[in-house]
Design a protein around this motif. Structure first.
Motif, PDB file in Angstrom:
ATOM      1  N   VAL A 192     -25.639  14.012  40.410  1.00  0.00           N
ATOM      2  CA  VAL A 192     -26.384  14.401  41.606  1.00  0.00           C
ATOM      3  C   VAL A 192     -25.917  13.613  42.827  1.00  0.00           C
ATOM      4  CG1 VAL A 192     -28.674  14.508  42.627  1.00  0.00           C
ATOM      5  CG2 VAL A 192     -28.365  15.050  40.224  1.00  0.00           C
ATOM      6  N   GLY A 193     -25.656  12.311  42.614  1.00  0.00           N
ATOM      7  CA  GLY A 193     -25.207  11.477  43.724  1.00  0.00           C
ATOM      8  C   GLY A 193     -23.898  11.981  44.306  1.00  0.00           C
ATOM      9  N   LEU A 194     -22.986  12.416  43.423  1.00  0.00           N
ATOM     10  CA  LEU A 194     -21.691  12.912  43.905  1.00  0.00           C
ATOM     11  C   LEU A 194     -21.856  14.279  44.575  1.00  0.00           C
ATOM     12  CD1 LEU A 194     -19.213  11.844  41.100  1.00  0.00           C
ATOM     13  CD2 LEU A 194     -19.320  11.025  43.447  1.00  0.00           C
ATOM     14  N   GLN A 195     -22.772  15.091  44.051  1.00  0.00           N
ATOM     15  CA  GLN A 195     -23.014  16.383  44.695  1.00  0.00           C
ATOM     16  C   GLN A 195     -23.479  16.177  46.128  1.00  0.00           C
ATOM     17  OE1 GLN A 195     -25.499  19.060  42.473  1.00  0.00           O
ATOM     18  NE2 GLN A 195     -24.311  18.831  40.611  1.00  0.00           N
ATOM     19  N   GLN A 196     -24.337  15.167  46.295  1.00  0.00           N
ATOM     20  CA  GLN A 196     -24.799  14.881  47.647  1.00  0.00           C
ATOM     21  C   GLN A 196     -23.628  14.440  48.533  1.00  0.00           C
ATOM     22  OE1 GLN A 196     -27.458  11.483  48.231  1.00  0.00           O
ATOM     23  NE2 GLN A 196     -28.838  12.999  49.087  1.00  0.00           N
ATOM     24  N   ARG A 197     -22.736  13.698  47.927  1.00  0.00           N
ATOM     25  CA  ARG A 197     -21.552  13.267  48.672  1.00  0.00           C
ATOM     26  C   ARG A 197     -20.761  14.491  49.136  1.00  0.00           C
ATOM     27  NH1 ARG A 197     -18.271   8.294  46.084  1.00  0.00           N
ATOM     28  NH2 ARG A 197     -20.291   7.301  46.242  1.00  0.00           N
ATOM     29  N   VAL A 198     -20.676  15.495  48.278  1.00  0.00           N
ATOM     30  CA  VAL A 198     -19.974  16.722  48.665  1.00  0.00           C
ATOM     31  C   VAL A 198     -20.679  17.364  49.861  1.00  0.00           C
ATOM     32  CG1 VAL A 198     -19.263  19.019  47.918  1.00  0.00           C
ATOM     33  CG2 VAL A 198     -19.156  17.106  46.316  1.00  0.00           C
ATOM     34  N   GLU A 199     -21.995  17.355  49.842  1.00  0.00           N
ATOM     35  CA  GLU A 199     -22.740  17.906  50.981  1.00  0.00           C
ATOM     36  C   GLU A 199     -22.395  17.151  52.266  1.00  0.00           C
ATOM     37  OE1 GLU A 199     -24.468  20.380  51.655  1.00  0.00           O
ATOM     38  OE2 GLU A 199     -25.751  21.067  50.021  1.00  0.00           O
ATOM     39  N   ILE A 200     -22.333  15.836  52.174  1.00  0.00           N
ATOM     40  CA  ILE A 200     -22.002  15.037  53.359  1.00  0.00           C
ATOM     41  C   ILE A 200     -20.580  15.366  53.810  1.00  0.00           C
ATOM     42  CG2 ILE A 200     -21.632  12.694  54.209  1.00  0.00           C
ATOM     43  CD1 ILE A 200     -23.862  11.783  52.306  1.00  0.00           C
ATOM     44  N   LEU A 201     -19.660  15.464  52.850  1.00  0.00           N
ATOM     45  CA  LEU A 201     -18.270  15.793  53.192  1.00  0.00           C
ATOM     46  C   LEU A 201     -18.193  17.159  53.866  1.00  0.00           C
ATOM     47  CD1 LEU A 201     -16.366  14.503  50.062  1.00  0.00           C
ATOM     48  CD2 LEU A 201     -15.966  13.818  52.436  1.00  0.00           C
ATOM     49  N   LYS A 202     -18.994  18.090  53.368  1.00  0.00           N
ATOM     50  CA  LYS A 202     -19.012  19.430  53.966  1.00  0.00           C
ATOM     51  C   LYS A 202     -19.366  19.350  55.447  1.00  0.00           C
ATOM     52  CE  LYS A 202     -21.610  22.951  52.409  1.00  0.00           C
ATOM     53  NZ  LYS A 202     -22.638  23.524  51.502  1.00  0.00           N
ATOM     54  N   ALA A 203     -20.409  18.568  55.725  1.00  0.00           N
ATOM     55  CA  ALA A 203     -20.851  18.442  57.116  1.00  0.00           C
ATOM     56  C   ALA A 203     -19.777  17.769  57.954  1.00  0.00           C
ATOM     57  CB  ALA A 203     -22.156  17.658  57.173  1.00  0.00           C
ATOM     58  N   LEU A 204     -19.174  16.718  57.404  1.00  0.00           N
ATOM     59  CA  LEU A 204     -18.151  15.995  58.167  1.00  0.00           C
ATOM     60  C   LEU A 204     -16.935  16.879  58.390  1.00  0.00           C
ATOM     61  CD1 LEU A 204     -18.325  12.493  56.461  1.00  0.00           C
ATOM     62  CD2 LEU A 204     -19.226  13.149  58.690  1.00  0.00           C
ATOM     63  N   TYR A 205     -16.593  17.666  57.371  1.00  0.00           N
ATOM     64  CA  TYR A 205     -15.437  18.553  57.480  1.00  0.00           C
ATOM     65  C   TYR A 205     -15.632  19.544  58.616  1.00  0.00           C
ATOM     66  CZ  TYR A 205     -12.035  22.129  56.309  1.00  0.00           C
ATOM     67  OH  TYR A 205     -11.015  23.027  56.370  1.00  0.00           O
ATOM     68  N   ARG A 206     -16.860  19.990  58.793  1.00  0.00           N
ATOM     69  CA  ARG A 206     -17.146  20.908  59.891  1.00  0.00           C
ATOM     70  C   ARG A 206     -17.228  20.196  61.242  1.00  0.00           C
ATOM     71  NH1 ARG A 206     -19.705  25.585  59.143  1.00  0.00           N
ATOM     72  NH2 ARG A 206     -19.417  26.529  57.121  1.00  0.00           N
ATOM     73  N   GLY A 207     -16.942  18.904  61.262  1.00  0.00           N
ATOM     74  CA  GLY A 207     -16.892  18.186  62.531  1.00  0.00           C
ATOM     75  C   GLY A 207     -18.223  17.640  62.988  1.00  0.00           C
ATOM     76  N   ALA A 208     -19.103  17.322  62.050  1.00  0.00           N
ATOM     77  CA  ALA A 208     -20.406  16.820  62.454  1.00  0.00           C
ATOM     78  C   ALA A 208     -20.297  15.396  62.981  1.00  0.00           C
ATOM     79  CB  ALA A 208     -21.361  16.861  61.260  1.00  0.00           C
ATOM     80  N   ASP A 209     -20.919  15.154  64.140  1.00  0.00           N
ATOM     81  CA  ASP A 209     -21.038  13.802  64.660  1.00  0.00           C
ATOM     82  C   ASP A 209     -22.436  13.282  64.421  1.00  0.00           C
ATOM     83  OD1 ASP A 209     -18.563  13.075  65.680  1.00  0.00           O
ATOM     84  OD2 ASP A 209     -18.823  14.474  67.360  1.00  0.00           O
ATOM     85  N   ILE A 210     -23.338  14.233  64.270  1.00  0.00           N
ATOM     86  CA  ILE A 210     -24.729  13.880  64.046  1.00  0.00           C
ATOM     87  C   ILE A 210     -25.119  14.464  62.696  1.00  0.00           C
ATOM     88  CG2 ILE A 210     -27.080  14.179  64.886  1.00  0.00           C
ATOM     89  CD1 ILE A 210     -25.648  14.795  67.670  1.00  0.00           C
ATOM     90  N   LEU A 211     -25.549  13.612  61.787  1.00  0.00           N
ATOM     91  CA  LEU A 211     -25.879  14.070  60.445  1.00  0.00           C
ATOM     92  C   LEU A 211     -27.380  13.986  60.236  1.00  0.00           C
ATOM     93  CD1 LEU A 211     -23.476  12.512  57.790  1.00  0.00           C
ATOM     94  CD2 LEU A 211     -23.942  14.920  58.181  1.00  0.00           C
ATOM     95  N   ILE A 212     -27.966  15.095  59.806  1.00  0.00           N
ATOM     96  CA  ILE A 212     -29.387  15.055  59.454  1.00  0.00           C
ATOM     97  C   ILE A 212     -29.477  15.035  57.941  1.00  0.00           C
ATOM     98  CG2 ILE A 212     -31.592  16.228  59.686  1.00  0.00           C
ATOM     99  CD1 ILE A 212     -30.365  17.777  62.046  1.00  0.00           C
ATOM    100  N   LEU A 213     -30.186  14.075  57.384  1.00  0.00           N
ATOM    101  CA  LEU A 213     -30.386  14.040  55.930  1.00  0.00           C
ATOM    102  C   LEU A 213     -31.869  14.205  55.643  1.00  0.00           C
ATOM    103  CD1 LEU A 213     -27.934  11.662  56.473  1.00  0.00           C
ATOM    104  CD2 LEU A 213     -27.859  12.051  54.024  1.00  0.00           C
ATOM    105  N   ASP A 214     -32.198  15.247  54.884  1.00  0.00           N
ATOM    106  CA  ASP A 214     -33.596  15.552  54.605  1.00  0.00           C
ATOM    107  C   ASP A 214     -33.959  15.010  53.229  1.00  0.00           C
ATOM    108  OD1 ASP A 214     -36.099  16.564  54.500  1.00  0.00           O
ATOM    109  OD2 ASP A 214     -35.527  18.676  54.523  1.00  0.00           O
TER     110      ASP A 214
END
Lengths: 547, 383
Positions: A174-196
């Motif tokens: 699960v921890g790595l899956q979340q990492r993939v979610e973060i990578l997805k956001a960063l890949y799309r060029g996110a400067d501001i990350l919202i974590l719910d």
């Protein structure tokens, strides 16, 4: 029962007045560049005023926590920021420019990325394929795939977010899956990350890891908005924290200058007992006896191995363990949902049938607050009152043999709503429209009000806000003091220590030890949970191998 | 106001949107009519007159609607339990066996009011059994109900052909049909009802099974929303895991739901055999089982919606037949195309106009809020 008839979640009498009347926004220092500013955001859903005139300033390159009880409006606010909802009124500024965000694509274009509480990943795809989703690049995938592979490599080098790009997502932790979610956001060029609520599904270790990553992201220039209701996380990782209560933003505080109790007070509007207040247990005879219970899953793997224990009337027995070590299966077997492979369960001396029958368990006096209320404990599309009789729908008081007396059901529900302060107090409302904490209260009210002799409680406060946690804990103690046997399964060690009179530790499908809470500490239990104990160690390896 | 942004008043949700969908269907159908060189307004007029304009037309409309109510309710009951029963056609067809056996046995000795209830029970039993088998296979073997019920339609057709040709056919007769029933095997027509209104039922086959359909609509409503069984069925349909948690037995509920569904579909055999033909004939279900799926979808699985949708399809059938008769360039196939358009717009494209309507009501809402805010600021504050 009937010790406490109603329990006010919010009193204005003491404690809060001083706090709520101090000027709430001592927020970021003037002149600091802002990543996000919200001005006068307002949003209603029907009679519910989810966001009232919200003002929020989030400094660039900071970790900004948003806390509040469930139903306080955190998720609504973030959904507005991410374009899922449109605000009825108010303005959003990103890096000082006013923007209009009407969809998540708009948000992404403005550099806002979101990591949802429940991951938005395609389980059967690889990491690369998941990252590509929505940004495939061309008609064929080859070019896009190579680009993603390069970019992922850069990202993981830059932020220390290593993950095997060719792994199938469902095979990752699960921890790595979340990492993939973060990578997805960063890949799309996110400067501001919202974590719910990012740690809801993580082990403590994984959570620490996440915090390390978040700090690193901040240090490299990202801005992070962290939505949570866990004060420990706020204190551990944020720079600033904004507190929401009943749809309004009540305070923005510098984390370094505040304390968990101050934040908690702001959240619920009064002083909160973070410690559970309870007297000594007076256990009497055995009410729940579990004998040599073994549960096998459909792949033939033993999830619960020859487990035996008893719970006496008048005590709370806590079952501690890292999630996935057989607690869920054990609960389901005891409550009759799953048929055990061998062994038996006795309630008040009477054995349950081997085939598993939840209705029979209820008849013998067993209540069950299931671990996952939405999957099992509630029907989301039902009106609240219909859920207030789920499992007790054959009871005599609510109609004849064939017909249900709808008025009786509604009155039944209204009594629960009043006694458990379920909000909004509308028994005709669809259950899906209640907040997580209130949904949990619907289940708890239903199971407790049937006056069971044995109460099974799984993760009673998962995804539940502080005010409701305190309320639920109090009711559990009351059940105990009324001479009920309570079996509490929780992954929150605080909760286990706060409530239990005895602690059983489960690891790898076995009970690896029993301790009294005043003769042990979180370290010891934590080690036992992790299987640092020869026998437990072996068992854990077996499960691992079996998987 | 109690309504918030994004919410629609009930009259819009349940009245305006279906009407708009219907209008869109007719608009497209009108284009088809123009394409074959006829006047669409004239076609609509012919259709409406055919369906509602005179006693016989109304009678035929209600007669068709009777079948559609039965089959629509059948689909709805299964649907509430999370099952998609595609086999209404076969269940209705096979139910004819139960009905005709009772009728053939009793019609010469008993009055219709003795025969009919027994025939109803037999028809429901056979129809219910025909649906129970797929239910049993789903519950115990996991065979998908959609697949098995479709298969059972074919088995039903083959079985009925065999029975008609080899068992029920009169010696020496060419037609594969049973003997014609005597008085005791026929249910009364509703001429008297039409006489009350000064209309003439004419040749239309409307009979008292229409009332049975209305009664069943009410009973299905009671079943689904007011009984313990209905509660269990809905729990199963909405959240099977919660049903297990609550101590319900999904396999049993699946079989019960399917049996009830099949029994409801089977009731249309009473209308066809005892009300219309007076004998068992080939293919008497005539596709009503499939129309029931559309009726249940359009009626949102609610008995009131089903009655209304059944009336609409009854009118389309009757008005369409009239239209095909009066306008030779509009063939029977085109009528089916028009019915298909209605299903398309009312069912599959249900959301077509919704976003625009929601946007309209949101704009209204914003204007009202702005006005209230203006009033609040001009008046002295105070909540």
């Amino acid at each position: 029962m009937g010790g406490v008839s109603t329990f006010p979640i919010r009193t204005n009498s003491h404690g809060m007045t001083a706090a709520s009347e101090t000027p709430p926004n001592d927020g970021p220092p003037a002149g600091a560049p802002l990543a996000i500013e919200l001005r006068g955001i307002d949003k209603r859903f029907g009679a519910v005023h989810a966001n009232r005139d919200i003002n929020l300033k989030v400094r660039k390159q900071s970790i900004h926590g948003i806390v509040g009880e469930n139903g306080a409006g955190k998720s609504t606010l973030m959904s507005i920021l991410y374009g899922f909802y449109e605000a009825d009124a108010g303005d959003i500024f990103v890096s000082g420019n006013t923007v209009s965000i009407r969809s998540s694509n708009d948000a992404i274009a403005k550099g806002i990325g979101m990591v949802h509480q429940h991951f938005m990943l395609v389980d059967s795809f690889t990491v690369i394929e998941n990252v590509m989703l929505g940004a495939e690049g061309a008609a064929t995938l080859q070019a896009g795939r190579e680009k993603v592979r390069r970019d992922l490599k850069n990202l993981s080098d830059e932020y220390g977010l290593t993950v095997d790009p060719d792994a199938i997502v469902s095979e990752l932790s699960v921890g790595l899956q979340q990492r993939v979610e973060i990578l997805k956001a960063l890949y799309r060029g996110a400067d501001i990350l919202i974590l719910d609520e990012p740690t809801g599904v993580l082990t403590p270790e994984e959570a620490d890891n996440l915090f390390r990553i978040l700090r690193q992201l901040r240090d490299q220039g990202k801005t992070i908005l962290l939505i949570t209701h866990k004060l420990r996380e706020i204190m551990a990782v944020t720079d600033e924290v904004s507190v929401m209560r009943r749809g309004a933003m009540v305070a923005t505080l510098q984390t370094a200058n505040t304390s968990p109790s101050e934040i908690a007070e702001q959240m619920v509007g009064r002083r909160v007992l973070l410690e559970v207040d309870k007297g000594p247990a007076k256990p009497t005879e055995d009410a729940l006896v579990v004998e040599n219970l073994t549960v096998r899953d459909r792949f033939g793997v033993d999830r619960v191995k020859n487990v035996s224990f008893t719970v006496r009337r008048g005590e709370i027995v806590g079952l501690a363990g890292v999630s996935g070590n057989g607690q869920s299966e054990l609960l389901e077997a005891i409550s009759g949902i799953e048929a055990p492979a061998s062994g038996r369960v006795l309630v008040n001396g009477k054995p349950l049938s081997h085939t598993g029958d939840p209705a029979e368990a209820r008849e013998l006096g067993m209540g069950h607050v299931p671990e996952d209320r939405l999957r099992m404990g509630l029907v989301k599309t039902f009106e609240e009152n219909e859920n207030s009789v789920l499992g007790y729908h054959n009871a005599e008081g609510i109609g004849g043999k064939v017909v249900i007396d709808v008025d009786a059901v509604r009155n039944h529900a209204k009594a629960h709503i009043e006694k458990y302060d379920i909000r909004p107090p509308n028994c005709r409302l669809k259950t899906a429209n209640f907040s997580g904490g209130n949904q949990q209260k619907i289940v708890i009210a239903r199971e407790m009000e049937e006056d069971p002799d044995v109460l099974l409680v799984g993760q009673p406060t998962r995804g539940v806000d502080i005010g409701a946690i305190e309320f639920i804990h109090k009711r559990l103690i009351e059940m105990r003091d009324a001479g009920k046997a309570v079996l509490l399964v929780s992954v929150e060690l605080d909760e286990i220590f706060g409530l239990s009179d005895r602690i059983l530790v489960m690891c790898g499908g076995e009970i690896v030890g029993e301790r009294l809470p005043d003769q042990t500490d979180e370290n010891e239990i934590g080690l036992m949970m992790a299987g640092i104990d020869e026998a437990a160690d072996k068992a854990a390896q077996q499960t691992e191998a079996a998987q | 106001m109690s309504l918030s942004r994004g919410e629609l008043p009930r009259w819009v949700d349940y009245g305006l949107i279906p009407l708009l969908n219907l209008a869109a269907a007719f608009l497209v159908a009108g284009l088809v009519v123009i394409a074959v060189g006829e006047n669409p307004l004239e076609a609509v007029e012919l259709m409406l007159f055919g369906a509602f304009g005179y006693g016989e037309g109304v009678g035929f409309t209600l007669y068709y609607a009777t079948n559609f109510i039965f089959t629509g309710l059948a689909v709805a009951v299964a649907f509430h339990a999370g099952l998609f029963n595609i086999g209404g056609e076969g269940q209705a067809y096979v139910a004819g066996l139960g009905v005709i056996i009772v009728c053939l046995a009793l019609d010469q000795f008993m009055p219709w009011y003795i025969t009919a209830p027994l025939a109803l029970i037999a028809g429901c039993a056979v129809g219910g059994l025909w649906a129970f088998v797929p239910g049993y296979l789903q519950a115990t073997r996991g065979s998908h109900i959609v697949i098995t019920t479709i298969m059972f339609n074919f088995i039903a057709a083959a079985l009925m052909t065999y029975m008609l040709v080899n068992v029920f056919r009169q010696p020496g007769a060419m037609a594969p049909e049973s003997r014609t029933l005597e008085e005791g095997g026929r249910i009364p027509r509703l001429d008297w009802l039409f006489d009350w209104f000064g209309a003439n039922l004419g040749g239309a086959q409307l009979n008292i099974s229409f009332f049975l359909a209305l009664i069943m609509s009410f009973l299905v409503w009671v079943l689904i929303w007011r009984t313990r069984l209905g509660y269990r069925l809905r729990t199963l349909g909405q959240n099977p895991t919660a049903a297990v948690y609550a101590g319900m037995r999904p396999p049993r509920l699946i079989m019960i739901a399917m049996a009830l569904s099949g029994a409801l579909a089977g009731m249309m055999a009473i209308n066809e055999i005892m009300g219309v033909h007076g004998r068992l004939i080939l293919e008497f279900a005539g596709g009503a089982g499939f129309v029931g799926i559309a009726v249940a979808l359009m009626g949102r699985a609610h008995p009131i919606g089903i009655v209304l949708a059944a009336l609409l399809f009854g009118a389309l059938y009757q008005g369409g037949a009239e239209l095909a008769f009066s306008m030779p360039s509009i063939t029977r196939d085109m009528i089916i195309a028009i019915q298909g358009l209605v299903i398309l717009f009312a069912g599959a494209l249900e959301g077509l106009f919704r976003p625009a309507i929601v946007a309209f009501f949101n704009a209204q809402y914003d204007r009202r809020r702005a006005r209230e805010a203006a009033q609040a600021s001009s008046a002295p504050a105070g909540e």
